[in-house]
Design an enzyme around this catalytic site. Sequence first.
Site, PDB file in Angstrom:
ATOM      1  N   SER A   9       0.859  -1.180   0.000  1.00 18.37           N
ATOM      2  CA  SER A   9       0.000   0.000   0.000  1.00 18.37           C
ATOM      3  C   SER A   9       0.895   1.228   0.000  1.00 18.37           C
ATOM      4  O   SER A   9       1.564   1.514   0.988  1.00 18.37           O
ATOM      5  CB  SER A   9      -0.900  -0.020   1.242  1.00 18.37           C
ATOM      6  OG  SER A   9      -1.659   1.169   1.322  1.00 18.37           O
ATOM      7  N   LYS A  39      -1.192  -1.261  -4.377  1.00 18.98           N
ATOM      8  CA  LYS A  39      -2.303  -0.345  -4.087  1.00 18.98           C
ATOM      9  C   LYS A  39      -1.714   1.040  -3.927  1.00 18.98           C
ATOM     10  O   LYS A  39      -0.675   1.216  -3.305  1.00 18.98           O
ATOM     11  CB  LYS A  39      -2.994  -0.828  -2.816  1.00 18.98           C
ATOM     12  CG  LYS A  39      -3.778   0.198  -2.013  1.00 18.98           C
ATOM     13  CD  LYS A  39      -4.599  -0.518  -0.937  1.00 18.98           C
ATOM     14  CE  LYS A  39      -4.741   0.295   0.334  1.00 18.98           C
ATOM     15  NZ  LYS A  39      -5.490  -0.448   1.384  1.00 18.98           N
ATOM     16  N   LYS A  88      -2.759   5.120  -2.855  1.00 16.70           N
ATOM     17  CA  LYS A  88      -3.774   5.986  -2.269  1.00 16.70           C
ATOM     18  C   LYS A  88      -4.134   7.079  -3.264  1.00 16.70           C
ATOM     19  O   LYS A  88      -3.260   7.604  -3.982  1.00 16.70           O
ATOM     20  CB  LYS A  88      -3.238   6.623  -0.974  1.00 16.70           C
ATOM     21  CG  LYS A  88      -2.968   5.611   0.142  1.00 16.70           C
ATOM     22  CD  LYS A  88      -4.261   5.069   0.717  1.00 16.70           C
ATOM     23  CE  LYS A  88      -3.972   4.187   1.932  1.00 16.70           C
ATOM     24  NZ  LYS A  88      -5.202   3.660   2.545  1.00 16.70           N
ATOM     25  N   ASP A 128      -7.102   3.274  -3.322  1.00 20.04           N
ATOM     26  CA  ASP A 128      -7.835   3.384  -2.053  1.00 20.04           C
ATOM     27  C   ASP A 128      -8.037   4.867  -1.752  1.00 20.04           C
ATOM     28  O   ASP A 128      -7.067   5.624  -1.647  1.00 20.04           O
ATOM     29  CB  ASP A 128      -7.028   2.711  -0.932  1.00 20.04           C
ATOM     30  CG  ASP A 128      -7.772   2.674   0.394  1.00 20.04           C
ATOM     31  OD1 ASP A 128      -8.927   3.158   0.469  1.00 20.04           O
ATOM     32  OD2 ASP A 128      -7.188   2.159   1.380  1.00 20.04           O
ATOM     33  N   GLU A 140     -11.083   0.976  -3.601  1.00 25.70           N
ATOM     34  CA  GLU A 140     -11.376   0.714  -2.193  1.00 25.70           C
ATOM     35  C   GLU A 140     -11.973   1.964  -1.553  1.00 25.70           C
ATOM     36  O   GLU A 140     -11.420   3.056  -1.678  1.00 25.70           O
ATOM     37  CB  GLU A 140     -10.074   0.296  -1.490  1.00 25.70           C
ATOM     38  CG  GLU A 140     -10.223  -0.044  -0.013  1.00 25.70           C
ATOM     39  CD  GLU A 140      -8.906  -0.507   0.620  1.00 25.70           C
ATOM     40  OE1 GLU A 140      -7.952  -0.830  -0.130  1.00 25.70           O
ATOM     41  OE2 GLU A 140      -8.828  -0.527   1.856  1.00 25.70           O
ATOM     42  N   ASP A 178     -13.806  -1.039   2.983  1.00 25.02           N
ATOM     43  CA  ASP A 178     -12.887  -1.150   4.117  1.00 25.02           C
ATOM     44  C   ASP A 178     -13.603  -0.558   5.336  1.00 25.02           C
ATOM     45  O   ASP A 178     -14.279  -1.260   6.097  1.00 25.02           O
ATOM     46  CB  ASP A 178     -11.578  -0.411   3.752  1.00 25.02           C
ATOM     47  CG  ASP A 178     -10.586  -0.273   4.889  1.00 25.02           C
ATOM     48  OD1 ASP A 178     -10.881  -0.710   6.017  1.00 25.02           O
ATOM     49  OD2 ASP A 178      -9.481   0.286   4.680  1.00 25.02           O
ATOM     50  N   LYS A 186     -10.089  -6.290   7.859  1.00 26.79           N
ATOM     51  CA  LYS A 186      -9.046  -6.007   8.855  1.00 26.79           C
ATOM     52  C   LYS A 186      -9.544  -6.647  10.138  1.00 26.79           C
ATOM     53  O   LYS A 186     -10.608  -6.268  10.652  1.00 26.79           O
ATOM     54  CB  LYS A 186      -8.857  -4.508   9.040  1.00 26.79           C
ATOM     55  CG  LYS A 186      -8.232  -3.841   7.834  1.00 26.79           C
ATOM     56  CD  LYS A 186      -7.982  -2.368   8.047  1.00 26.79           C
ATOM     57  CE  LYS A 186      -7.403  -1.754   6.774  1.00 26.79           C
ATOM     58  NZ  LYS A 186      -7.374  -0.282   6.827  1.00 26.79           N
ATOM     59  N   GLY A 190      -4.345  -4.061   6.267  1.00 23.68           N
ATOM     60  CA  GLY A 190      -3.330  -3.863   7.299  1.00 23.68           C
ATOM     61  C   GLY A 190      -3.518  -2.505   7.930  1.00 23.68           C
ATOM     62  O   GLY A 190      -4.234  -1.651   7.388  1.00 23.68           O
TER      63      GLY A 190
END
Length: 386
Positions: free
Chosen positions: A153, A179, A181, A206, A231, A256, A280, A308
């Site tokens: 990520s 992934k 952001k 995400d 996400e 998420d 998670k 995570g």
Amino acid sequence: MSGPFPVEDPAVARLSARPVDPFDRIDAITVRLPFVSPFGTSVHTWTCKEALLLRVESDGVVAWGECVADPDPYYASETTTTALHLVRDFLLPAVEPGLTFGEVEARFRRVRGNGMAKAAVENALLDLAAKREGVPLHALLGAEARPVPSGISIGLQDTVDALLAAVEEAVERGYHRVKMKIMRGRDVDVVRAVRERFPDVRLMVDANGDYAPGDARHLAALDAFDLMMIEQPLSYSDIVRHADLARELATPLCLDESIHDLADALAAVDIGACRIVNVKQGRVGGLLESMRIAAACAPRGIGVWSGGMDETGIGRAVNIHLQTVPGFTLPGDTSETSRYFHEDLVEPPVVLRPDGFIDVPAGPGIGVTVVPERLEKYGVGAVRLR
Ligand code: OSB
Ligand code: MG
């Protein structure tokens, strides 16, 4: 359309029937570990990992549970401080050795929300149970050891060049998916730059809830980049609008922040709000609930992966064990220790094999050992709870 509420998964039923082991003392320890580099998201930039740890001692056996809450309420409403309050004043008083894990979970249900605090207690008691039995955590969960796929990520970067360099490094290391952001104003052009440079990488984004329902047309521009998923594009509090958005996009949505338990996951899936769930274990209240979600999603054709929370080696090990459970079908946010910390609390660190997979620890319990000097070095507070 709502289907039947799933029957209890056999592996969860077996674990629920198991009695909690006796313990001699429980301590809460807060640690603060500096990150190798700041982790930027649409909601906050974190420069260190502050974590609340629970340490349980029983006949000389030491077990650990890491609470995934941050010190701030920017990702979730819980914080390290609220979690300590809940653990000390409401959750631990409900735990008695000899109760089964199912009975403890039932008592915890009286406490609304606060899944991260609940998970920390459950994690510590499961590590204790596995260690006292001399089996790895994944065996206690009823799963076979299997190497788990890796995923990275990448936080928001100051420049596109810095992002491209980070993706390049991840691809070279052999990560199975990347992934990145995104946030308003740092999305379509940035994703296009990554996709043009890396046409074949398994890529996803995400947003941590940064968009509004009116952004559907804008987000549809992401359909051009063959993303595995988007996400949490919309608010944590709005599952229904995700279903509307999903109908406007070709790219699958993943939730998420919106998913706090099995009921949320089923609601989201049943109304078409997501085709993939980021589990998670801390956010959903622990490993038992995580296994229920994975078991419910599999027959519905819903992809599941383990997210995570930039955990220390304690929580990272838990996430790796969890991903051996059938139903975890996609690479998660599980990366090498060296990406996060110059020095972690535990040995050995998580490393990638040449094929990009991560081996599940083989020792008893979580299978990693807390180094006392590092606990001393990074500890910022400790209190005896029992
Ligand atoms: O949204 O998945 C998220 C980290 C902290 C808070 C929220 C998120 C994340 C990550 C990093 O994406 C996951 C990891 O590398 O542990
Ligand atoms: Mg996320």
